[in-house]
Design a protein around this motif. Sequence first.
Motif, PDB file in Angstrom:
ATOM      1  N   PHE A 178       0.869  -1.157   0.033  1.00  0.00           N
ATOM      2  CA  PHE A 178       0.199  -0.120  -0.008  1.00  0.00           C
ATOM      3  C   PHE A 178       0.827   1.249   0.073  1.00  0.00           C
ATOM      4  CE2 PHE A 178      -2.289   3.138   2.529  1.00  0.00           C
ATOM      5  CZ  PHE A 178      -3.521   3.368   1.588  1.00  0.00           C
ATOM      6  N   VAL A 179       1.926   1.389   0.742  1.00  0.00           N
ATOM      7  CA  VAL A 179       2.799   2.435   1.129  1.00  0.00           C
ATOM      8  C   VAL A 179       3.527   2.642  -0.520  1.00  0.00           C
ATOM      9  CG1 VAL A 179       4.877   3.080   1.843  1.00  0.00           C
ATOM     10  CG2 VAL A 179       3.308   2.071   3.338  1.00  0.00           C
ATOM     11  N   ARG A 180       3.920   1.528  -1.100  1.00  0.00           N
ATOM     12  CA  ARG A 180       4.787   1.821  -2.375  1.00  0.00           C
ATOM     13  C   ARG A 180       3.602   2.210  -3.438  1.00  0.00           C
ATOM     14  NH1 ARG A 180       7.394  -4.010  -0.823  1.00  0.00           N
ATOM     15  NH2 ARG A 180       9.364  -3.214  -0.261  1.00  0.00           N
ATOM     16  N   ALA A 181       2.197   1.797  -3.455  1.00  0.00           N
ATOM     17  CA  ALA A 181       1.547   2.118  -4.392  1.00  0.00           C
ATOM     18  C   ALA A 181       0.859   3.656  -4.115  1.00  0.00           C
ATOM     19  CB  ALA A 181       0.171   1.153  -4.537  1.00  0.00           C
ATOM     20  N   VAL A 182       0.657   4.127  -3.085  1.00  0.00           N
ATOM     21  CA  VAL A 182       0.226   5.342  -2.752  1.00  0.00           C
ATOM     22  C   VAL A 182       0.956   6.432  -2.560  1.00  0.00           C
ATOM     23  CG1 VAL A 182      -1.342   6.408  -1.058  1.00  0.00           C
ATOM     24  CG2 VAL A 182      -2.100   4.196  -1.904  1.00  0.00           C
ATOM     25  N   GLY A 183       2.018   6.343  -1.971  1.00  0.00           N
ATOM     26  CA  GLY A 183       2.877   7.496  -1.470  1.00  0.00           C
ATOM     27  C   GLY A 183       3.493   8.279  -2.720  1.00  0.00           C
ATOM     28  N   ASN A 184       3.522   9.571  -2.470  1.00  0.00           N
ATOM     29  CA  ASN A 184       4.266  10.365  -3.344  1.00  0.00           C
ATOM     30  C   ASN A 184       5.463  11.209  -2.709  1.00  0.00           C
ATOM     31  OD1 ASN A 184       2.616  12.501  -2.405  1.00  0.00           O
ATOM     32  ND2 ASN A 184       1.719  12.878  -4.352  1.00  0.00           N
ATOM     33  N   ARG A 185       5.279  11.205  -1.297  1.00  0.00           N
ATOM     34  CA  ARG A 185       6.311  11.940  -0.458  1.00  0.00           C
ATOM     35  C   ARG A 185       6.566  10.958   0.713  1.00  0.00           C
ATOM     36  NH1 ARG A 185       4.949  18.110   0.912  1.00  0.00           N
ATOM     37  NH2 ARG A 185       7.024  17.887   1.851  1.00  0.00           N
ATOM     38  N   PHE A 186       7.622  11.055   1.257  1.00  0.00           N
ATOM     39  CA  PHE A 186       7.957  10.273   2.572  1.00  0.00           C
ATOM     40  C   PHE A 186       8.734  11.310   3.604  1.00  0.00           C
ATOM     41  CE2 PHE A 186       7.443   7.906  -1.202  1.00  0.00           C
ATOM     42  CZ  PHE A 186       6.766   6.787  -1.242  1.00  0.00           C
ATOM     43  N   TRP A 187       7.893  11.005   4.804  1.00  0.00           N
ATOM     44  CA  TRP A 187       8.670  11.605   6.080  1.00  0.00           C
ATOM     45  C   TRP A 187       9.015  10.553   6.949  1.00  0.00           C
ATOM     46  CZ3 TRP A 187       4.560  16.004   7.790  1.00  0.00           C
ATOM     47  CH2 TRP A 187       4.759  17.233   6.613  1.00  0.00           C
ATOM     48  N   LEU A 188      10.278  10.498   7.472  1.00  0.00           N
ATOM     49  CA  LEU A 188      11.047   9.595   8.341  1.00  0.00           C
ATOM     50  C   LEU A 188      11.145  10.378   9.883  1.00  0.00           C
ATOM     51  CD1 LEU A 188      12.320   6.937   8.935  1.00  0.00           C
ATOM     52  CD2 LEU A 188      14.333   7.823   8.006  1.00  0.00           C
ATOM     53  N   ILE A 189      10.708   9.656  10.614  1.00  0.00           N
ATOM     54  CA  ILE A 189      10.989  10.100  12.020  1.00  0.00           C
ATOM     55  C   ILE A 189      12.320   9.245  12.780  1.00  0.00           C
ATOM     56  CG2 ILE A 189      10.180  10.383  14.342  1.00  0.00           C
ATOM     57  CD1 ILE A 189       7.473  10.585  13.352  1.00  0.00           C
ATOM     58  N   GLU A 190      13.199   9.793  13.021  1.00  0.00           N
ATOM     59  CA  GLU A 190      14.383   9.062  13.363  1.00  0.00           C
ATOM     60  C   GLU A 190      15.245   9.912  14.243  1.00  0.00           C
ATOM     61  OE1 GLU A 190      17.017   5.518  11.114  1.00  0.00           O
ATOM     62  OE2 GLU A 190      17.044   7.581  10.212  1.00  0.00           O
ATOM     63  N   ASN A 191      15.938   9.308  15.195  1.00  0.00           N
ATOM     64  CA  ASN A 191      16.663  10.529  16.083  1.00  0.00           C
ATOM     65  C   ASN A 191      15.987  11.730  16.326  1.00  0.00           C
ATOM     66  OD1 ASN A 191      18.675   8.430  15.947  1.00  0.00           O
ATOM     67  ND2 ASN A 191      19.474   9.387  14.091  1.00  0.00           N
ATOM     68  N   ARG A 192      14.800  11.596  16.904  1.00  0.00           N
ATOM     69  CA  ARG A 192      13.865  12.738  17.300  1.00  0.00           C
ATOM     70  C   ARG A 192      14.065  13.995  16.185  1.00  0.00           C
ATOM     71  NH1 ARG A 192      14.991  13.743  23.784  1.00  0.00           N
ATOM     72  NH2 ARG A 192      14.485  11.399  24.400  1.00  0.00           N
ATOM     73  N   ARG A 193      14.071  13.678  14.968  1.00  0.00           N
ATOM     74  CA  ARG A 193      13.964  14.704  13.984  1.00  0.00           C
ATOM     75  C   ARG A 193      13.002  14.021  12.948  1.00  0.00           C
ATOM     76  NH1 ARG A 193      19.043  15.071  11.129  1.00  0.00           N
ATOM     77  NH2 ARG A 193      18.043  16.863  10.144  1.00  0.00           N
ATOM     78  N   LEU A 194      12.311  14.859  12.063  1.00  0.00           N
ATOM     79  CA  LEU A 194      11.425  14.531  10.830  1.00  0.00           C
ATOM     80  C   LEU A 194      12.267  15.184   9.735  1.00  0.00           C
ATOM     81  CD1 LEU A 194       8.835  13.727   9.866  1.00  0.00           C
ATOM     82  CD2 LEU A 194       8.018  16.011  10.221  1.00  0.00           C
ATOM     83  N   THR A 195      12.521  13.913   9.089  1.00  0.00           N
ATOM     84  CA  THR A 195      13.133  14.595   7.722  1.00  0.00           C
ATOM     85  C   THR A 195      12.369  13.795   6.505  1.00  0.00           C
ATOM     86  OG1 THR A 195      14.698  12.340   7.949  1.00  0.00           O
ATOM     87  CG2 THR A 195      15.455  14.387   8.693  1.00  0.00           C
ATOM     88  N   GLU A 196      12.663  14.601   5.411  1.00  0.00           N
ATOM     89  CA  GLU A 196      11.871  13.903   4.023  1.00  0.00           C
ATOM     90  C   GLU A 196      12.935  13.089   3.307  1.00  0.00           C
ATOM     91  OE1 GLU A 196       9.120  15.041   0.575  1.00  0.00           O
ATOM     92  OE2 GLU A 196       9.492  16.583   2.196  1.00  0.00           O
ATOM     93  N   VAL A 197      12.687  11.964   3.074  1.00  0.00           N
ATOM     94  CA  VAL A 197      13.537  11.082   2.243  1.00  0.00           C
ATOM     95  C   VAL A 197      12.827  10.667   0.975  1.00  0.00           C
ATOM     96  CG1 VAL A 197      14.273   9.851   4.523  1.00  0.00           C
ATOM     97  CG2 VAL A 197      12.255   8.906   3.484  1.00  0.00           C
ATOM     98  N   ASP A 198      13.599   9.927  -0.070  1.00  0.00           N
ATOM     99  CA  ASP A 198      13.085   9.827  -1.124  1.00  0.00           C
ATOM    100  C   ASP A 198      12.116   8.569  -1.507  1.00  0.00           C
ATOM    101  OD1 ASP A 198      14.911  11.751  -2.176  1.00  0.00           O
ATOM    102  OD2 ASP A 198      16.490  10.559  -2.871  1.00  0.00           O
ATOM    103  N   GLY A 199      12.336   7.931  -0.541  1.00  0.00           N
ATOM    104  CA  GLY A 199      11.439   6.887  -0.931  1.00  0.00           C
ATOM    105  C   GLY A 199      11.289   5.708   0.654  1.00  0.00           C
ATOM    106  N   PRO A 200      10.490   4.878   0.523  1.00  0.00           N
ATOM    107  CA  PRO A 200      10.062   3.996   1.690  1.00  0.00           C
ATOM    108  C   PRO A 200      11.390   2.894   1.687  1.00  0.00           C
ATOM    109  CG  PRO A 200       8.739   3.072   0.254  1.00  0.00           C
ATOM    110  CD  PRO A 200       9.324   4.253  -0.465  1.00  0.00           C
ATOM    111  N   GLU A 201      12.059   2.429   0.627  1.00  0.00           N
ATOM    112  CA  GLU A 201      12.679   1.203   0.705  1.00  0.00           C
ATOM    113  C   GLU A 201      13.873   1.061   1.738  1.00  0.00           C
ATOM    114  OE1 GLU A 201      11.286  -1.233  -1.037  1.00  0.00           O
ATOM    115  OE2 GLU A 201       9.696   0.236  -2.009  1.00  0.00           O
TER     116      GLU A 201
END
Length: 509
Positions: A475-498
């Motif tokens: 579902f994530v791969r089919a729907v997402g066109n932007r991806f936000w990652l929460i890691e080390n108490r920071r919210l960053t934008e990443v290119d994809g979920p893989e």
Amino acid sequence: MASITLKDLGVALGAPLFSDLTLSIAAGDRLGIVAANGRGKSTLLRCIAGTLDPTTGDITRSRGLRVGHVEQEIPAALAAIPFRDAVRGALPADLAGSEGWRVDLVLDGLAVPEALRDRPIAALSGGWQRLAMLARASVTDPDVLLLDEPTNHLDLARIAQLEGWINALPREVPVVIASHDRAFLDATTNRTLFLRPERSVVFALFYARARAALAEADAAEARRYQKDMKTAQQLRRQAAKLNNIGINSGSDLLTVKTSQLRQRAERLEDAARPAHQERSAGTIRLSNRGTHAKVLITLADAPVTTPDGTLLLRTGKRFIHQGDRIVLLGRNGVGKSRLVALIRAAIEAPDMTGDAVKATPSLVLGHSDQALSGLADRDTPLATLCRRFPLGEQRAHALLAGAGIAIEKQSAPIGRLSGGQKARLAMLVLRLTEPNFHLLDEPTNHLDIDGQEALEAELMAQEASCLLVSHDRSFVRAVGNRFWLIENRRLTEVDGPEDFFAAVAEVAG
């Protein structure tokens, strides 16, 4: 030699769930069972386990075969029993003492923290309850393992761990898995059974390839049927023409020929089999009332905290634009749910959230969480719609029927609906809300594969703007066109979920 053989197996509950199913399950098999909600997957597993008698057909099991069966529901009798004791209780009474070492061996293999092992089953999260049932089946050292929706309530780390555990099992132990998780089926199976009321189909392929092969087979069958029916019509037209000539001429030969053509047409029609048409478990449609705003939500380095004020993360300067389908990635406990709650509050009660999170005033929120908390178990589907929306009973009945909720269930408590029916009811409420921004927390929970794909298609077709949290990788791969990652108490934008998926799998392994 096959461990289990099914011959002409069928179960009918009013209408047939499946029929004439012939199948062998042997060493090395990792069999995935795929069907819509309520179409017989759990029933078939119970037949294989020997806890339910089929309506027709036979099941042959190797002598002394031990079957481990992990059902969807947690037995009520286990609720108050500690995790470790619940697993030990699955051992035969005469082995519980001498073979008790198996319990900790299985719990170690499933990476169950020591702190959880003495906690009552009812006090565990849904994911750990699932693993407790898996541990109970595993500790008996089964010859065949049957798993019914094993990824329900599991996060990505636990799903990856379960995949590794299944793939590490001895190859002589067949595993049969009923699941709606497409990525999980691809990772763990080598055969796929598409369970149908008639003419179930099995392929020696994992799900994705089997699905493509099924589409080709169904298309070929549809072409054969159309060809045979066209030929039968041509034969009947020829017979009718000859019959007229025969009557006018009095020719006995033409009368015989007419009869032969009609018989050929009848044989073709009797033998022709229409291509399988999947009965819908209920339609899923969404709506999008739209907005002229380009920026829907602004995060001005918003702090995300626990209820007691402990800082989980800061968002940095972030924007959600119209048309964004943002997937929120992160391990359990990093603050995904708290961030979703903060954004929801900014839309529904903007005066209480300050300037750190701002939503455009034109936003209309469509919200669905994994617990479907917007649906009250004691309420009824009909009352839910009529109270919230200006529909009238007749229109509400029609909408509920279209969503797969039969008339007799529309005035019954929502708590009596299946998980799939509740999920479709939640999607219907979401549609009628006519939002222009969706907050979706595990929206594919309880949806069958057709439902998941319908939801994906609707989000794309409606050009829905949304922020979603999901453990469903397909579902994530089919729907997402932007991806936000929460890691080390920071919210960053990443290119994809893989990369995140791979990192979770590596740690779980």
